[in-house]
Design a protein around this motif. Structure first.
Motif, PDB file in Angstrom:
ATOM      1  N   ASN A   1      39.474   7.520  25.187  1.00 39.73           N
ATOM      2  CA  ASN A   1      40.747   7.051  25.818  1.00 39.73           C
ATOM      3  C   ASN A   1      41.062   7.804  27.064  1.00 39.73           C
ATOM      4  N   GLU A   2      40.039   8.094  27.945  1.00 40.02           N
ATOM      5  CA  GLU A   2      40.349   8.867  29.099  1.00 40.02           C
ATOM      6  C   GLU A   2      40.746  10.106  29.114  1.00 40.02           C
ATOM      7  N   ALA A   3      40.636  10.854  27.910  1.00 40.58           N
ATOM      8  CA  ALA A   3      41.139  11.916  27.794  1.00 40.58           C
ATOM      9  C   ALA A   3      40.645  13.023  28.696  1.00 40.58           C
ATOM     10  N   THR A   4      39.559  12.894  28.949  1.00 42.07           N
ATOM     11  CA  THR A   4      38.613  14.170  29.813  1.00 42.07           C
ATOM     12  C   THR A   4      38.173  13.404  31.164  1.00 42.07           C
ATOM     13  N   ASN A   5      38.858  12.446  31.441  1.00 45.04           N
ATOM     14  CA  ASN A   5      38.525  11.695  32.741  1.00 45.04           C
ATOM     15  C   ASN A   5      39.049  12.509  33.886  1.00 45.04           C
ATOM     16  N   ILE A   6      38.796  13.791  34.313  1.00 48.27           N
ATOM     17  CA  ILE A   6      39.497  14.664  35.364  1.00 48.27           C
ATOM     18  C   ILE A   6      38.852  14.479  36.562  1.00 48.27           C
ATOM     19  N   ILE A   7      39.367  14.877  37.539  1.00 50.75           N
ATOM     20  CA  ILE A   7      39.289  14.208  38.980  1.00 50.75           C
ATOM     21  C   ILE A   7      37.926  13.876  39.194  1.00 50.75           C
ATOM     22  N   VAL A   8      36.992  14.800  39.354  1.00 50.20           N
ATOM     23  CA  VAL A   8      35.745  14.466  39.846  1.00 50.20           C
ATOM     24  C   VAL A   8      35.069  13.442  39.066  1.00 50.20           C
ATOM     25  N   TYR A   9      35.092  13.462  37.771  1.00 50.73           N
ATOM     26  CA  TYR A   9      34.680  12.308  36.977  1.00 50.73           C
ATOM     27  C   TYR A   9      35.261  11.007  37.444  1.00 50.73           C
ATOM     28  N   SER A  10      36.493  11.096  37.488  1.00 51.48           N
ATOM     29  CA  SER A  10      37.359   9.876  38.041  1.00 51.48           C
ATOM     30  C   SER A  10      36.689   9.265  39.303  1.00 51.48           C
ATOM     31  N   ILE A  11      36.447  10.314  40.212  1.00 52.68           N
ATOM     32  CA  ILE A  11      35.966   9.709  41.560  1.00 52.68           C
ATOM     33  C   ILE A  11      34.515   9.055  41.458  1.00 52.68           C
ATOM     34  N   TYR A  12      33.818   9.617  40.524  1.00 51.03           N
ATOM     35  CA  TYR A  12      32.613   9.418  40.146  1.00 51.03           C
ATOM     36  C   TYR A  12      32.487   8.014  39.716  1.00 51.03           C
ATOM     37  N   LYS A  13      33.396   7.681  38.774  1.00 47.56           N
ATOM     38  CA  LYS A  13      33.437   6.248  37.906  1.00 47.56           C
ATOM     39  C   LYS A  13      33.947   5.377  38.847  1.00 47.56           C
ATOM     40  N   GLU A  14      34.828   5.343  39.808  1.00 40.97           N
ATOM     41  CA  GLU A  14      35.275   4.659  40.716  1.00 40.97           C
ATOM     42  C   GLU A  14      34.210   4.484  41.792  1.00 40.97           C
ATOM     43  N   ALA A  15      33.760   5.356  42.138  1.00 40.25           N
ATOM     44  CA  ALA A  15      32.614   4.899  43.149  1.00 40.25           C
ATOM     45  C   ALA A  15      31.283   4.204  42.654  1.00 40.25           C
ATOM     46  N   PHE A  16      30.777   5.037  41.715  1.00 40.88           N
ATOM     47  CA  PHE A  16      29.515   4.659  41.542  1.00 40.88           C
ATOM     48  C   PHE A  16      29.472   3.654  40.154  1.00 40.88           C
ATOM     49  N   GLU A  17      30.226   3.367  39.518  1.00 37.19           N
ATOM     50  CA  GLU A  17      30.434   2.577  38.236  1.00 37.19           C
ATOM     51  C   GLU A  17      31.173   1.250  38.843  1.00 37.19           C
TER      52      GLU A  17
END
Lengths: 269, 293
Positions: free
Chosen positions: B241-257
């Motif tokens: 549930n996004e509990a560990t979606n911290i900032i760099v992971y969030s950038i990675y997901k938005e950009a590359f997923e």
């Protein structure tokens, strides 16, 4: 006396706790699958089956070779390019050298992650995806390396440089035959640090490699988890031990150099 | 400038240019490009499609997902920084004693510097395993209920934090031990003559003189915490549930997923400013506090 005993006890407990994960990985890699699932921690017999399996299941050997190639190129590149830049800043009295130094240092303010999206696009446009170029070229220079070597070059005696100039020694000759050899400890520190950080890199190789030809071990281990996690943890741990060995060895052998390098980066910065 | 000066300048530039080109192409240019992207909608090849001004940033401020991500990031920083620094400080203090064989302990305490994010996180992933992991086995042995280390939102961030603290110990330890060894032995001797005990020496001499190094370690750990990625990718994938979606992971997901380079770039710019603040702070305060001996 009592104080000594207390310190030894604290040291031993801390060492056990801190080293436990690594020890645990090593033990688990030696367990047979049956032992692993019946809750054993100490292998009943010595067997390297998981290691053989690890090499057989994914192209681990190829990944190791890739990591070695990439880390070695980056290390050599950083030694050369950082030392050239640091040498110019210290020994060539040209106008604007301080400006360039601060320009280099200012890159310490840029987190790599904030630059990775355009970098990915650059690599894509250059057609460098899945090549060693993508894994090495962006890392051939670091501000940290330039800073470290500049600090060291400044401690070299100026008289040496002046007398070499009088004897007709060219600037490049002085760089190659005096400045570099006299900086061996600092160069070793930088080399070890560069090798470690490149070997351990994760996010960038994940972005720019999608096949086995250039993929590094770090991404290999991740592949292993997604393929094998439900069954063969002993094999995954064998893979972990294999990719840890080179860096742990390097760390244990070069610990003095690393300490010196990190300290001069930390304190004089 | 005179010819002589020009020649020196050209020579200097020759030595600098390889480094300048690399840093220019892979740090300065992309930094500006990130800023540029953050005002646009892009296609998956990184070409800008439409200029939308500050809309990405507005979206960022309003998006509940991103707010959640920022809260989790701050929690993660709070979990990792104080514990990481204090643990390393404790180890550095006990390993700074003059004892036989202390070098062995120093090497052990430094060892996680040689452990890659991927390898470290993989070991912890196994230790956190719900049924055959060592932690739940110990709990079972003690007759306690198993803990959903990585599968419950409450626990997952904490588990990732513990892994991160472990991975940072080596670096922090080496720096702090070096700081301790720079403190002159004479200070302790005169303190002992004045009758100061172990803890008096620790709080009156060691910690004040170590403060610049300590401050450096705190800022580096802070910056590292904001840049954490590998352990999250391996341990939780940003979930549950996004509990560990911290900032760099969030950038990675938005950009590359999701291929939303513009929106991801706006987050990257925010990351840049967060880290900038801490780095400038480190330089400013570090400058003032350094003890010249």
């Amino acid at each position: 006396m009592i104080r000594k005993v207390i310190v030894y006890i604290l040291l031993s407990i801390s060492a056990f706790v801190l080293f436990f994960p690594i020890l645990f990985a090593l033990l688990a890699s030696l367990l047979s699958t049956a032992e692993l699932y019946s809750g054993h921690y100490i292998p009943s017999r010595f067997s390297l089956d998981s290691y053989l399996q690890a090499f057989g299941t994914i192209p681990l050997f190829k990944f190791l070779v890739n990591s070695f190639i990439v880390s070695s190129i980056v290390t050599l590149g950083q030694l050369l390019l950082c030392s050239l830049a640091a040498y110019a800043i210290v020994f060539i009295p040209f106008k604007g050298r301080n400006f360039f130094f601060f320009l280099f240092i200012s890159t310490l303010l840029i987190p790599w992650e904030a630059a990775m999206i355009p970098n990915f696009v650059t690599i894509l446009n250059l057609g460098w995806l899945n090549t060693y170029l993508a894994l090495t070229v962006p890392f051939l220079t670091t501000a940290f390396g330039i800073f470290l070597l500049r600090q060291h070059f400044m401690t070299l005696p100026k008289e040496l440089y002046e007398s070499a100039q009088i004897d007709g020694c060219s600037r490049f000759r002085f760089y190659w035959s005096f400045a570099l050899p006299l900086s061996k400890p600092m160069l070793s520190a930088l080399a070890i640090y560069a090798f470690l950080t490149t070997w351990n890199m994760y996010l960038w190789p994940l972005l720019v490699t999608s096949n086995e030809n250039v993929r590094t071990v770090q991404i290999g281990i991740r592949m292993m988890i997604s393929q094998e996690a439900s069954t063969a943890w002993n094999m995954v741990m064998a893979g972990v031990v294999i990719i840890l060995l080179p860096t742990l060895l390097l760390l244990f052998l070069g610990i003095k150099h690393i300490r010196r390098g990190l300290m001069s980066g930390a304190l004089k910065g | 400038m005179h010819t002589q000066e020009w020649r020196l300048f050209a020579e200097g530039l020759m030595y600098l240019s390889p480094a300048l080109i690399i840093l220019g192409v892979f740090l300065f240019y992309p930094m500006f490009k990130t800023l540029y992207y953050s005002f646009f909608i892009t296609n998956p090849r990184g070409e800008t499609v439409a200029f939308i001004g500050l809309e990405n940033y507005m979206h960022l401020i309003q998006s509940p997902n991103f707010q959640h991500s920022m809260i989790q990031t701050l929690k993660f920083v709070l979990y990792t920084v104080p514990t990481g620094v204090l643990l390393a400080l404790f180890l550095a203090v006990i390993a700074n004693e003059r004892l036989k064989g202390v070098e062995f302990f120093r090497v052990i305490f430094s060892s996680t510097l040689g452990v890659s994010v991927a390898a470290g996180a993989t070991i912890w992933l196994f230790m956190f395993h719900p049924s055959i992991g060592v932690f739940n086995n110990i709990l079972a042995f003690l007759g306690l209920a198993p803990v959903p280390w990585l599968t419950s939102g409450e626990w997952a961030l904490l588990s990732v934090a513990v892994t991160t603290v472990w991975m940072n110990v080596g670096f922090n330890f080496i720096i702090l031990l070096g700081g301790l060894q720079n403190i002159s032995e004479e200070l302790y001797e005169s303190a002992r003559i004045d009758g100061a005990g172990y803890f008096a020496q620790l709080f009156k001499i060691t910690l004040p003189l170590l403060s610049p190094t300590l401050f450096f370690v705190v800022t580096v750990t802070l910056i590292n915490a904001f840049q954490s990625f590998g352990q999250i990718h391996i341990l939780t994938g940003g979930g549950p549930n996004e509990a560990t979606n911290i900032i760099v992971y969030s950038i990675y997901k938005e950009a590359f997923e999701f291929s939303r380079f513009g929106f991801a770039s706006a987050q990257a710019i925010l990351l840049f400013f967060i880290i900038l603040v801490f780095t400038v702070l480190q330089f400013k305060v570090g400058e003032k506090k350094v003890h010249y001996q």
